[in-house]
Design an enzyme around this catalytic site. Sequence first.
Site, PDB file in Angstrom:
ATOM      1  N   LEU A 172       0.857  -1.176   0.000  1.00  0.00           N
ATOM      2  CA  LEU A 172       0.000   0.000   0.000  1.00  0.00           C
ATOM      3  C   LEU A 172       0.897   1.230   0.000  1.00  0.00           C
ATOM      4  O   LEU A 172       1.966   1.228   0.611  1.00  0.00           O
ATOM      5  CB  LEU A 172      -0.885   0.023   1.255  1.00  0.00           C
ATOM      6  CG  LEU A 172      -2.120  -0.879   1.272  1.00  0.00           C
ATOM      7  CD1 LEU A 172      -2.696  -0.938   2.683  1.00  0.00           C
ATOM      8  CD2 LEU A 172      -3.171  -0.389   0.291  1.00  0.00           C
ATOM      9  N   ASP A 173       0.469   2.294  -0.667  1.00  0.00           N
ATOM     10  CA  ASP A 173       1.213   3.546  -0.637  1.00  0.00           C
ATOM     11  C   ASP A 173       1.353   4.031   0.805  1.00  0.00           C
ATOM     12  O   ASP A 173       0.487   3.753   1.642  1.00  0.00           O
ATOM     13  CB  ASP A 173       0.487   4.630  -1.441  1.00  0.00           C
ATOM     14  CG  ASP A 173       0.423   4.316  -2.927  1.00  0.00           C
ATOM     15  OD1 ASP A 173       1.308   3.587  -3.412  1.00  0.00           O
ATOM     16  OD2 ASP A 173      -0.505   4.809  -3.596  1.00  0.00           O
ATOM     17  N   PRO A 174       2.419   4.800   1.111  1.00  0.00           N
ATOM     18  CA  PRO A 174       2.543   5.368   2.463  1.00  0.00           C
ATOM     19  C   PRO A 174       1.303   6.139   2.901  1.00  0.00           C
ATOM     20  O   PRO A 174       0.883   6.055   4.059  1.00  0.00           O
ATOM     21  CB  PRO A 174       3.766   6.288   2.335  1.00  0.00           C
ATOM     22  CG  PRO A 174       4.602   5.639   1.277  1.00  0.00           C
ATOM     23  CD  PRO A 174       3.613   5.081   0.288  1.00  0.00           C
TER      24      PRO A 174
END
Length: 316
Positions: free
Chosen positions: A46-48
Amino acid sequence: MARRRKGRPIDGVILLDKPTGITSNDTLQKVKRIFFAQKAGHTGALDPLATGMLPICFGEATKFSQFLLDSDKRYRVIAKLGERTNTSDSDGEVVETREVKVDRGQLERCIAKFRGTTDQIPSMFSALKYQGRPLYEYAREGIEIPRESRKITVHSIELLRFEGHEVEMEVHCSKGTYIRTITDDLGEMLGCGAHVVYLRRTGVSDYPMENVVTLEQLQALRDQAIEQGIEPGELLDPLLLPTDSAVQDLPEANVTVEGGDAILHGQPVKASQLPEQGTLVRITVGEQRDFIGIGEIDQNNMVAPKRVMANKQDEA
């Protein structure tokens, strides 16, 4: 002499509620330390910026993590219209600002165009590898790498809310679908630009969201165990889902105890009520339906092992 692996040999899956502002790998390392696990891996970054369901596999479950990587995902996303960023989310720099002249009907017509199977070009700010390096490293250096489009399927995309310049949507999609790219493309369709300001993964495969736990909850259980003078695993391990939950979508092939021994030694076996040739199956043994691995139905209509549990091999 082989170096001993540090940590506990635990098996299973934990559904972590990833917090925002941290990478998936950093999250994985924190969970691995809390459990003091020998081996662990996550099942799709998942993206930050993003939060939500991040299945983490321990031990033998890592053998089957690819099935979760390949599974459908569900997301809740909030996009801001009128601004386009270089990363297509609010972590990036605004590169273009435009006036928003969009009504709900126009928005819903544009959203509908994303349903079904389409080609999507991944963002430069993605973890896809090129010559061994993730694309986002090149992007940060100002280097543009040509990317081929990939087939994705958006099973459903629904408009939940449209207020001011904010659009909230719910998306059910295939693996490899970039919600940031959908948002950026939507902004271009609308002629005003858009970027993601909130992204939450609400589903991976058929795992229920109510089973997710936070880093804070896990750390609190570890601290509680230490305070009580017991092994942290006594409080943490009951949260683990079984290893075969990673392959719960596969049809079952139930074999006898003798057949299970043969499977664990690499031999195909017969079983009743099998699906068609070439089908991957989840192999269970006896009336207890003890999971021992996955196999494939071969040309002789037998269950041929493909990947089996090492700890079960030791018992066989």
